[in-house]
Scaffold this motif. Structure first.
Motif, PDB file in Angstrom:
ATOM      1  N   GLY A  97      26.227  36.078  47.968  1.00 32.44           N
ATOM      2  CA  GLY A  97      24.835  35.750  47.659  1.00 32.44           C
ATOM      3  C   GLY A  97      24.671  34.737  46.545  1.00 32.44           C
ATOM      4  N   LEU A  98      25.687  34.538  45.752  1.00 32.35           N
ATOM      5  CA  LEU A  98      25.621  33.537  44.679  1.00 32.35           C
ATOM      6  C   LEU A  98      25.776  32.121  45.220  1.00 32.35           C
ATOM      7  CD1 LEU A  98      27.761  35.265  41.934  1.00 32.35           C
ATOM      8  CD2 LEU A  98      25.314  34.844  41.873  1.00 32.35           C
ATOM      9  N   GLY A  99      26.207  31.996  46.464  1.00 31.68           N
ATOM     10  CA  GLY A  99      26.376  30.678  47.064  1.00 31.68           C
ATOM     11  C   GLY A  99      27.672  29.983  46.697  1.00 31.68           C
ATOM     12  N   GLN A 100      28.635  30.737  46.191  1.00 35.47           N
ATOM     13  CA  GLN A 100      29.916  30.152  45.790  1.00 35.47           C
ATOM     14  C   GLN A 100      31.065  30.632  46.674  1.00 35.47           C
ATOM     15  OE1 GLN A 100      30.081  27.879  43.291  1.00 35.47           O
ATOM     16  NE2 GLN A 100      27.874  28.074  43.079  1.00 35.47           N
ATOM     17  N   GLY A 101      30.754  31.162  47.839  1.00 32.45           N
ATOM     18  CA  GLY A 101      31.792  31.694  48.712  1.00 32.45           C
ATOM     19  C   GLY A 101      32.109  33.140  48.363  1.00 32.45           C
ATOM     20  N   THR A 102      33.133  33.685  48.999  1.00 31.98           N
ATOM     21  CA  THR A 102      33.526  35.071  48.744  1.00 31.98           C
ATOM     22  C   THR A 102      35.030  35.153  48.511  1.00 31.98           C
ATOM     23  OG1 THR A 102      33.990  35.606  51.043  1.00 31.98           O
ATOM     24  CG2 THR A 102      31.731  35.906  50.302  1.00 31.98           C
ATOM     25  N   GLU A 103      35.450  36.303  48.063  1.00 31.61           N
ATOM     26  CA  GLU A 103      36.872  36.601  47.916  1.00 31.61           C
ATOM     27  C   GLU A 103      37.093  38.026  48.400  1.00 31.61           C
ATOM     28  OE1 GLU A 103      39.134  35.435  44.565  1.00 31.61           O
ATOM     29  OE2 GLU A 103      37.779  33.799  44.067  1.00 31.61           O
ATOM     30  N   SER A 104      37.043  38.190  49.706  1.00 27.61           N
ATOM     31  CA  SER A 104      37.137  39.529  50.294  1.00 27.61           C
ATOM     32  C   SER A 104      38.455  40.212  49.962  1.00 27.61           C
ATOM     33  CB  SER A 104      36.977  39.451  51.808  1.00 27.61           C
ATOM     34  OG  SER A 104      35.716  38.929  52.126  1.00 27.61           O
ATOM     35  N   ARG A 105      39.526  39.466  49.927  1.00 20.73           N
ATOM     36  CA  ARG A 105      40.833  40.076  49.691  1.00 20.73           C
ATOM     37  C   ARG A 105      40.905  40.709  48.307  1.00 20.73           C
ATOM     38  NH1 ARG A 105      45.860  36.378  50.215  1.00 20.73           N
ATOM     39  NH2 ARG A 105      44.979  36.146  52.276  1.00 20.73           N
ATOM     40  N   THR A 106      40.410  40.024  47.298  1.00 17.33           N
ATOM     41  CA  THR A 106      40.523  40.567  45.943  1.00 17.33           C
ATOM     42  C   THR A 106      39.334  41.443  45.573  1.00 17.33           C
ATOM     43  OG1 THR A 106      39.652  38.461  45.151  1.00 17.33           O
ATOM     44  CG2 THR A 106      42.018  38.777  45.003  1.00 17.33           C
TER      45      THR A 106
ATOM     46  N   MET B  71      44.627  54.944  34.921  1.00 14.69           N
ATOM     47  CA  MET B  71      44.486  53.680  34.187  1.00 14.69           C
ATOM     48  C   MET B  71      45.286  52.566  34.855  1.00 14.69           C
ATOM     49  SD  MET B  71      42.347  54.125  31.806  1.00 14.69           S
ATOM     50  CE  MET B  71      41.516  55.354  32.769  1.00 14.69           C
ATOM     51  N   GLY B  72      46.515  52.856  35.235  1.00 13.34           N
ATOM     52  CA  GLY B  72      47.349  51.838  35.876  1.00 13.34           C
ATOM     53  C   GLY B  72      46.764  51.372  37.196  1.00 13.34           C
ATOM     54  N   TRP B  73      46.342  52.319  38.025  1.00 19.19           N
ATOM     55  CA  TRP B  73      45.796  51.983  39.344  1.00 19.19           C
ATOM     56  C   TRP B  73      44.485  51.211  39.203  1.00 19.19           C
ATOM     57  CZ3 TRP B  73      48.103  52.405  43.974  1.00 19.19           C
ATOM     58  CH2 TRP B  73      47.324  52.263  45.119  1.00 19.19           C
ATOM     59  N   THR B  74      43.580  51.710  38.373  1.00 19.82           N
ATOM     60  CA  THR B  74      42.266  51.079  38.240  1.00 19.82           C
ATOM     61  C   THR B  74      42.344  49.737  37.523  1.00 19.82           C
ATOM     62  OG1 THR B  74      41.274  53.281  38.147  1.00 19.82           O
ATOM     63  CG2 THR B  74      39.896  51.446  37.446  1.00 19.82           C
ATOM     64  N   LEU B  75      43.060  49.680  36.421  1.00 25.36           N
ATOM     65  CA  LEU B  75      43.145  48.423  35.676  1.00 25.36           C
ATOM     66  C   LEU B  75      43.975  47.383  36.413  1.00 25.36           C
ATOM     67  CD1 LEU B  75      43.535  49.762  32.036  1.00 25.36           C
ATOM     68  CD2 LEU B  75      41.506  48.739  33.083  1.00 25.36           C
ATOM     69  N   GLY B  76      45.023  47.830  37.078  1.00 22.27           N
ATOM     70  CA  GLY B  76      45.858  46.891  37.829  1.00 22.27           C
ATOM     71  C   GLY B  76      45.067  46.184  38.913  1.00 22.27           C
ATOM     72  N   TRP B  77      44.400  46.950  39.764  1.00 24.01           N
ATOM     73  CA  TRP B  77      43.618  46.348  40.845  1.00 24.01           C
ATOM     74  C   TRP B  77      42.288  45.798  40.320  1.00 24.01           C
ATOM     75  CZ3 TRP B  77      46.834  45.299  44.321  1.00 24.01           C
ATOM     76  CH2 TRP B  77      47.822  46.193  44.728  1.00 24.01           C
ATOM     77  N   GLY B  78      41.726  46.427  39.301  1.00 19.82           N
ATOM     78  CA  GLY B  78      40.446  45.969  38.752  1.00 19.82           C
ATOM     79  C   GLY B  78      40.531  44.586  38.138  1.00 19.82           C
ATOM     80  N   THR B  79      41.666  44.266  37.553  1.00 16.55           N
ATOM     81  CA  THR B  79      41.848  42.942  36.970  1.00 16.55           C
ATOM     82  C   THR B  79      41.704  41.859  38.027  1.00 16.55           C
ATOM     83  OG1 THR B  79      43.297  43.841  35.276  1.00 16.55           O
ATOM     84  CG2 THR B  79      43.487  41.492  35.707  1.00 16.55           C
ATOM     85  N   LEU B  80      42.248  42.107  39.213  1.00 10.85           N
ATOM     86  CA  LEU B  80      42.127  41.129  40.299  1.00 10.85           C
ATOM     87  C   LEU B  80      40.670  40.958  40.730  1.00 10.85           C
ATOM     88  CD1 LEU B  80      45.180  42.243  42.455  1.00 10.85           C
ATOM     89  CD2 LEU B  80      45.042  40.292  40.887  1.00 10.85           C
TER      90      LEU B  80
END
Length: 113
Positions: free
Chosen positions: A25-34, A70-79
Motif C-alpha cells: 500500500g505504500l507504493g514501493q513494492g512488497t517483500e513477501s519472502r522476508t 528471543m533467538g527465534w523472534t529476533l532472528g527472523w524479526g530482524t529480516l
C-alpha cells in the motif's frame, strides 16, 4: 480438513498477507519472502513448541525457553524490520497527528528545549 496445524499456519498466513498488503500500500513494492515470511515462521515456531511439548510433556519455558523465544523472534524479526525499512514503512505516518499523543508530547518537549 487440515486440523489444528492447518488452523495454526493458516492464521499466521493471513497475518503474513495482511502485513504484506500494508507494505504494498505504500507504493514501493512488497517483500513477501522476508516480511510475510516472518509471520509464517512464527507459525512454524509455535508448531515446534507444540511438538516439544508432545515429546517431553513439558512446555517450553525457563531460561532456555526465553533464549529460544528471543533467538527465534529476533532472528527472523530482524529480516522483517529490514524489509519494512527498505520499503519505507518505518518512516510513514499511519495516523493523523491529532491521534498521536506521543508525537504531541515529544513536539512539546522539543519546542521548549
Amino acid at each position: 480438513m487440515l486440523g489444528r496445524p492447518g488452523a495454526l499456519l493458516g492464521a499466521f498466513a493471513v497475518s503474513a498477507v495482511i502485513h504484506d498488503l500494508g507494505i504494498w500500500g505504500l507504493g514501493q513494492g512488497t517483500e513477501s519472502r522476508t516480511a510475510g515470511g516472518f509471520f509464517l515462521l512464527m507459525g512454524i515456531g509455535a508448531a515446534l513448541e507444540h511438538g516439544f511439548k508432545g515429546l517431553t510433556g513439558r512446555r517450553v519455558g525457563g531460561i532456555w525457553g526465553w533464549a529460544w523465544t528471543m533467538g527465534w523472534t529476533l532472528g527472523w524479526g530482524t529480516l522483517m524490520i529490514d524489509a519494512w525499512a527498505r520499503r519505507g514503512i518505518v518512516a510513514c505516518d499511519y495516523s493523523p497527528d491529532w491521534l498521536r499523543p506521543g508525537k504531541l508530547v515529544i513536539d512539546t518537549i522539543i519546542s521548549h528545549v
